[in-house]
Write a protein that holds these residues in place. Structure first.
Motif, mmCIF file in Angstrom:
data_model
loop_
_atom_site.group_PDB
_atom_site.id
_atom_site.type_symbol
_atom_site.label_atom_id
_atom_site.label_comp_id
_atom_site.label_asym_id
_atom_site.label_seq_id
_atom_site.Cartn_x
_atom_site.Cartn_y
_atom_site.Cartn_z
ATOM 1 N N TYR A 94 4.259 1.922 -1.510
ATOM 2 C CA TYR A 94 4.330 1.568 -2.762
ATOM 3 C C TYR A 94 3.215 1.646 -3.896
ATOM 4 O O TYR A 94 4.121 2.040 -4.680
ATOM 5 N N LYS A 95 2.256 1.813 -3.534
ATOM 6 C CA LYS A 95 1.357 1.853 -4.401
ATOM 7 C C LYS A 95 1.899 0.549 -5.324
ATOM 8 O O LYS A 95 1.337 0.610 -6.833
ATOM 9 N N LYS B 198 0.758 -1.416 0.207
ATOM 10 C CA LYS B 198 0.342 -0.141 0.260
ATOM 11 C C LYS B 198 1.104 1.327 0.200
ATOM 12 O O LYS B 198 0.649 2.032 -0.496
#
Length: 56
Positions: A14-15, A12
């Protein structure tokens, strides 16, 4: 004892998808500790991961 992050929390941050974090761990790009069936990542390991990928 320091706080540990789950693969989902790191993903989450680091997407990326959780499977990407698992891949980084499997390829030894990101150190992790296996607790039961789950991996945990220390904050200092996240910082080292970022430092290795800094561009200058």
């Amino acid at each position: 004892m320091s706080e540990y992050f789950t693969c989902a929390e790191v993903a989450k941050q680091y997407k990326v998808k959780t499977i990407t974090v698992w891949d980084w761990i499997r390829k030894k790009k990101m150190p992790a500790i296996k607790i039961g069936k789950e991996y945990r990542i220390r904050p200092e390991d996240i910082q080292a991961f970022e430092k290795k990928r800094e561009t200058t």
